[in-house]
Scaffold this active site. Structure first.
Site, short mmCIF file in Angstrom:
data_model
loop_
_atom_site.label_atom_id
_atom_site.label_comp_id
_atom_site.label_asym_id
_atom_site.label_seq_id
_atom_site.Cartn_x
_atom_site.Cartn_y
_atom_site.Cartn_z
N LYS A 104 0.82 -1.23 0.00
CA LYS A 104 0.00 0.00 0.00
C LYS A 104 0.85 1.28 0.00
O LYS A 104 0.49 2.28 -0.59
CB LYS A 104 -0.95 0.01 1.22
CG LYS A 104 -1.96 -1.12 1.22
CD LYS A 104 -3.29 -0.66 0.73
CE LYS A 104 -4.30 -1.75 0.42
NZ LYS A 104 -4.30 -2.96 1.20
N GLU A 126 -9.94 6.52 2.53
CA GLU A 126 -10.85 5.53 3.07
C GLU A 126 -10.01 4.36 3.55
O GLU A 126 -8.91 4.15 3.07
CB GLU A 126 -11.80 5.04 1.97
CG GLU A 126 -11.24 3.95 1.03
CD GLU A 126 -10.07 4.41 0.16
OE1 GLU A 126 -9.88 5.64 0.02
OE2 GLU A 126 -9.33 3.53 -0.36
N SER A 393 1.95 -9.85 -0.96
CA SER A 393 1.56 -8.43 -0.88
C SER A 393 1.74 -7.82 0.51
O SER A 393 1.89 -6.61 0.63
CB SER A 393 0.11 -8.27 -1.35
OG SER A 393 -0.75 -9.13 -0.61
C1 LIG Z 1 -5.16 -4.11 0.81
C2 LIG Z 1 -4.42 -5.37 0.62
C3 LIG Z 1 -4.69 -6.24 -0.46
C4 LIG Z 1 -5.79 -6.03 -1.44
O1 LIG Z 1 -5.75 -4.87 -2.18
P1 LIG Z 1 -5.33 -4.80 -3.70
O2 LIG Z 1 -5.59 -3.39 -4.08
O3 LIG Z 1 -6.18 -5.77 -4.45
O4 LIG Z 1 -3.90 -5.16 -3.79
C5 LIG Z 1 -3.90 -7.38 -0.60
N1 LIG Z 1 -2.91 -7.66 0.28
C6 LIG Z 1 -2.63 -6.86 1.33
C7 LIG Z 1 -1.55 -7.25 2.26
C8 LIG Z 1 -3.38 -5.69 1.54
O5 LIG Z 1 -3.10 -4.90 2.60
#
Ligand SMILES: *Cc1c(COP(=O)(O)O)cnc(C)c1O
Length: 412
Positions: A104, A126, A393
């Site tokens: 993020k 948000e 992610s």
């Molecule tokens: C917010 C989040 C996601 C999902 O959001 P995308 O915009 O689809 O990437 C995935 N993994 C983590 C660790 C997140 O914090």
């Protein structure tokens, strides 16, 4: 077949030609928004295009990525997981090692630097589970913006630790009591705030969703993930991967990894949605499995809605995947067949979480665990000479209480 091969041809020629100048990816995307926000969206688009073609802006962003965020993140060969699954060679793109624990921050840094160029004094955002709120509060603190983050009151209650984190960073969390008191309602309130405050305020949207130009700018900032991956895999393996896998909430970590590979047709792209408890209405967030095309929060895309057009409730063990719409660029590549989508349920994601902890010594976010679960299911269909890259992610520290609760393990 005819139309999808035409799309693939178009991608091969010019992956950067989308969205078009009205913000469309084919029939998806657009700018379905009240008059009062048009001005702000036009300004944002023109500032973004100016910044993106300015080497000084990239120099500054790269310096912040390196010294504040901790980029480049490693591309890690998961040798033990590879051995355990007995198929493709598995690499993890370690977005979990970023400052604040997920991808993020790539986007919030980029947008904060834009807001500085636009001379805005205040940021709003948000947040659902709080991850994007924390990433926004972090850059607000770093660059001296005032900051308000909208969060559904139900999420404020469930995510009190992230609310406190944002407070520590100097951000005010505004609890939203309308509708289902979750992410969708928080986005609506943030847009309402923005329509009254555009002169002083930049709205930092957290994923590759919403009205044009947000899907374009968030994907552009997140594509650092794919650009690094390309260089790293060429250095380590001397060739491109056979497949990339990412979980899909709004779509920012997926588009960020996939974008620089779109014209490499030998590299297959797999998006994984939240299958939740079941694929019955209200039990999941698998928009491509049961969703229909409609318009929500500024964008035309796949949505979960009932036959009267009411937005359905969603559920996932991972808060970051728990949303009823998906980014328009993914909708486009879904229809053209360039990206394949499937879903992984809560239990499979939990088992993948536990497996990565035990085999690699890495606690993944429950969102990312969906991508790991896909690999557990499919790794063996690839030969041992094949290369699979999973976007890790985020890190799972935020999820350990939830995992304990779901497994019936008392803590304290
Ligand atoms: C917010 C989040 C996601 C999902 O959001 P995308 O915009 O689809 O990437 C995935 N993994 C983590 C660790 C997140 O914090």
């Amino acid at each position: 077949m005819g139309s999808s091969s035409r799309v693939v041809e178009a991608i091969r020629r010019r992956p950067s030609s989308l969205p078009d100048r009205h913000g469309y990816f084919g029939e998806y995307g657009g700018r379905f928004i009240s008059e009062s926000l048009m001005e702000a969206l036009y300004q944002l688009e023109s500032e973004f295009r100016k910044a993106w073609s300015d080497p000084a802006y990239h120099r500054e962003m790269n310096e912040v990525y390196r010294d504040f965020v901790g980029r480049a993140t490693p591309l890690y060969f998961a040798e033990a997981l590879t051995r355990k699954l007995g198929g493709a060679r598995i690499y993890l793109k370690r977005e979990d090692l970023n400052h604040t624990g997920a991808h993020k921050i790539n986007n919030t840094v980029g947008q904060a630097l834009l807001a500085l160029r636009m001379k805005k004094k205040r940021l709003i955002a948000e947040t659902g589970a709080g991850q994007h709120g924390v990433a926004t509060a972090t850059v607000a603190a770093r660059y001296g913006f005032e900051c308000d983050v909208y969060m559904g009151s139900e999420d404020v209650r469930r995510q009190s630790l992230n609310v406190f984190r944002m407070n520590l960073l100097g951000t005010t969390v505004k609890s939203v009591d309308s509708g289902t008191k979750t992410l969708k309602d928080a986005i609506s309130e943030a847009m309402r705030d923005w329509s009254h405050s555009v002169l002083s305020t930049h709205y930092v949207l957290g994923t590759a969703f919403g009205p044009h130009p947000f899907p374009l700018i968030v994907r552009s900032f997140q594509s650092v993930i794919g650009r690094e991956t390309r260089k790293q895999i060429l250095r380590k393996e001397g060739r491109l991967p056979d497949a990339l896998v990412a979980c899909v909430g709004g779509g920012s970590n997926a588009m960020g990894l996939f974008y620089p590979f779109l014209s490499d047709l030998g590299c297959k792209l797999y998006g994984v949605e939240a299958g939740g408890r079941s694929l019955r209405p209200g039990d999941h967030a698998a928009r491509f499995q049961t969703g229909k095309v409609g318009v929500l929060q500024g964008s035309k895309t796949y949505l979960l809605q009932d036959k009267d057009g009411q937005i359905e409730q969603t559920h996932s063990v991972s808060a970051g995947l728990d949303y009823s719409a998906v980014g328009p660029e993914l909708a486009y590549y879904h229809d053209s067949g360039r990206i394949s989508f499937s879903s992984v349920n809560d239990e499979e994601a939990m088992e993948a979480f536990e497996m990565l902890c035990k085999t690699e010594g890495i606690l993944p976010a429950l969102e990312s665990s969906h991508a790991i679960a896909w690999a557990i299911r499919h790794a063996r269909e690839f030969g041992p000479d094949r290369i699979l890259v999973i976007n890790l992610s985020g890190r799972g520290d935020k999820d350990v209480m939830e995992v304990a609760r779901l497994r019936g393990i008392p803590l304290t």
